[in-house]
Write a protein that holds these residues in place. Structure first.
Motif, mmCIF file in Angstrom:
data_model
loop_
_atom_site.group_PDB
_atom_site.id
_atom_site.type_symbol
_atom_site.label_atom_id
_atom_site.label_comp_id
_atom_site.label_asym_id
_atom_site.label_seq_id
_atom_site.Cartn_x
_atom_site.Cartn_y
_atom_site.Cartn_z
ATOM 1 N N ARG A 174 -18.797 -18.627 -20.966
ATOM 2 C CA ARG A 174 -18.693 -18.286 -19.555
ATOM 3 C C ARG A 174 -18.252 -16.828 -19.463
ATOM 4 N NH1 ARG A 174 -15.018 -21.684 -15.902
ATOM 5 N NH2 ARG A 174 -13.463 -20.972 -17.415
ATOM 6 N N VAL A 175 -18.934 -16.049 -18.633
ATOM 7 C CA VAL A 175 -18.684 -14.612 -18.577
ATOM 8 C C VAL A 175 -18.019 -14.224 -17.267
ATOM 9 C CG1 VAL A 175 -19.754 -12.323 -18.524
ATOM 10 C CG2 VAL A 175 -20.597 -14.058 -20.120
ATOM 11 N N VAL A 176 -16.899 -13.509 -17.399
ATOM 12 C CA VAL A 176 -16.296 -12.782 -16.282
ATOM 13 C C VAL A 176 -16.651 -11.316 -16.495
ATOM 14 C CG1 VAL A 176 -14.199 -12.208 -15.028
ATOM 15 C CG2 VAL A 176 -14.375 -14.413 -16.208
ATOM 16 N N ALA A 177 -17.361 -10.727 -15.551
ATOM 17 C CA ALA A 177 -17.831 -9.355 -15.710
ATOM 18 C C ALA A 177 -17.131 -8.441 -14.727
ATOM 19 C CB ALA A 177 -19.340 -9.291 -15.478
ATOM 20 N N VAL A 196 -15.808 -9.251 -11.009
ATOM 21 C CA VAL A 196 -14.634 -8.566 -10.464
ATOM 22 C C VAL A 196 -14.996 -7.094 -10.314
ATOM 23 C CG1 VAL A 196 -12.229 -7.930 -10.819
ATOM 24 C CG2 VAL A 196 -13.045 -10.196 -11.552
ATOM 25 N N PRO A 197 -14.957 -6.542 -9.108
ATOM 26 C CA PRO A 197 -15.304 -5.130 -8.929
ATOM 27 C C PRO A 197 -14.235 -4.213 -9.506
ATOM 28 C CG PRO A 197 -14.508 -6.040 -6.870
ATOM 29 C CD PRO A 197 -14.616 -7.194 -7.831
ATOM 30 N N GLY A 203 -6.139 -7.784 -14.243
ATOM 31 C CA GLY A 203 -5.485 -8.968 -14.786
ATOM 32 C C GLY A 203 -5.273 -10.032 -13.734
ATOM 33 N N GLU A 204 -4.783 -9.624 -12.571
ATOM 34 C CA GLU A 204 -4.525 -10.589 -11.512
ATOM 35 C C GLU A 204 -5.820 -11.194 -10.978
ATOM 36 O OE1 GLU A 204 -2.143 -8.791 -8.523
ATOM 37 O OE2 GLU A 204 -0.483 -8.331 -9.882
ATOM 38 N N LEU A 209 -9.394 -16.284 -11.081
ATOM 39 C CA LEU A 209 -10.649 -16.995 -11.360
ATOM 40 C C LEU A 209 -10.519 -17.931 -12.554
ATOM 41 C CD1 LEU A 209 -13.037 -13.918 -10.988
ATOM 42 C CD2 LEU A 209 -12.810 -15.808 -9.360
ATOM 43 N N VAL A 210 -9.769 -17.499 -13.553
ATOM 44 C CA VAL A 210 -9.593 -18.254 -14.797
ATOM 45 C C VAL A 210 -8.088 -18.405 -15.038
ATOM 46 C CG1 VAL A 210 -10.156 -18.394 -17.255
ATOM 47 C CG2 VAL A 210 -11.713 -17.217 -15.692
ATOM 48 N N PRO A 211 -7.492 -19.477 -14.573
ATOM 49 C CA PRO A 211 -6.038 -19.632 -14.718
ATOM 50 C C PRO A 211 -5.591 -19.492 -16.178
ATOM 51 C CG PRO A 211 -6.908 -21.278 -13.215
ATOM 52 C CD PRO A 211 -8.097 -20.578 -13.807
#
Length: 311
Positions: A174-177, A196-197, A203-204, A209-211
């Motif tokens: 799963r990708v957080v970009a 996330v822009p 970090g916050e 999004l991903v606890p």
């Protein structure tokens, strides 16, 4: 034949398109007639002298430029069994201290540094792949995350970051970009689940999004400690640029990605391209004698995709 060289460090004005002797393939090597060769940030840092100042290379009388290449084999050295004259290949010249790089009419590489080119894209598109995609793949290898885990990719719209997003998705991650706000559509098209822009507290935002934070990060944008804050304790972190790695707080394993040529991995990447799971991106093509213009153009950080020279 022609080759781009430098004889001193400085701005694009030190680039010289010189007439040099035709190289010959030695034992275990192949000679490639260059069809296309991408221009990368490492070429700018070589030309400026930044890599020499960092102790990564020794200043020489003549230094060749260019890492990525795609073209046709026109000479085979002894001991090479997996390739033949006429094969279309792509590859990577991963040594800094060379008198002849891939920005030339011909280049000689070790056979282990090349693979048969993807069948479904042009040589110009293939030449945009090796350095960026190998950096992304080897960064993900360092993280050693299993399918289902979550990874943060910084600079996700860039050449390395974009490949990292697609390769992570191909590995079941799963990708957080994170990238500029106007890159969101592109990054989501590449497969990112979360976006996330740039400009928020990373970090916050990621932890919302991903606890607990992501399992690992590929820091293609050299955000350092800012990106590390998004990684869970005892997670993993791969810094793409040497010297940009943060201290491994909270037991996070931090590694640098020191890119290496790898023909086997290039063959795997070609297969992903041919099945539509990896996307070459070319921003612009220029003739070899416009290499100085390419260096000026690459300094534009809004560039998306690679600049490719074609002799």
């Amino acid at each position: 034949m022609r080759a781009v060289v430098i004889r001193s460090f400085g701005g694009p004005e030190v680039l010289e398109l010189a007439e040099v002797p035709m190289p010959r393939a030695g034992v275990g090597q192949i000679r490639i007639k260059v069809v296309a060769a991408a221009v990368n940030p490492v070429d700018l840092h070589t030309r400026s002298g930044g890599l020499a100042q960092a102790g990564l290379m020794v200043p020489r009388e003549v230094i060749g430029l260019g890492w990525d290449v795609a073209g046709t084999i026109d000479e085979i050295g002894s001991g090479v069994v997996d390739f033949a004259v006429g094969d279309e290949v792509y590859g990577l010249s991963d040594r800094l201290d060379v008198p002849l790089g891939t920005h030339a009419d011909h280049v000689v590489l070790d056979a282990t540094a090349v693979a048969h080119a993807p069948r479904t894209v042009s040589a110009i598109e293939a030449a945009s792949v090796p350095l960026g995609a190998l950096t992304a793949a080897q960064s993900l290898d360092l993280l050693a995350l299993t399918a289902g885990r979550t990874v943060l990719i910084t600079g996700a719209a860039g050449a390395v970051g974009g490949f990292a997003v697609e390769l992570a998705v191909a590995r079941g991650l799963r990708v957080v970009a994170t990238s500029r706000a106007d890159d969101e559509a592109l990054v989501r098209k590449l497969g990112a689940k979360f976006f996330v822009p740039r400009g928020v507290r990373l970090g916050e935002a990621v932890r919302a999004l991903v606890p607990g934070g992501v399992d690992g990060a590929v820091d293609a944008a050299s955000l350092g400690a800012e990106a590390l804050d998004a990684v869970r304790s005892r997670g993993a972190f791969a810094a793409v640029v040497g010297g940009a790695e943060p201290v491994g707080l909270r037991g996070i394993r931090v590694d640098n990605t020191w890119i290496r040529a790898d023909g086997r991995q290039l063959a795997e990447l070609a297969a992903l391209i041919d099945t539509g799971r990896l996307t070459p991106r070319v921003a612009e093509t220029l003739p070899l004698d416009s290499v100085a213009a390419a260096h000026h153009r690459l300094a534009d950080t809004s560039l998306r995709g690679r600049l490719v020279l074609h002799p």
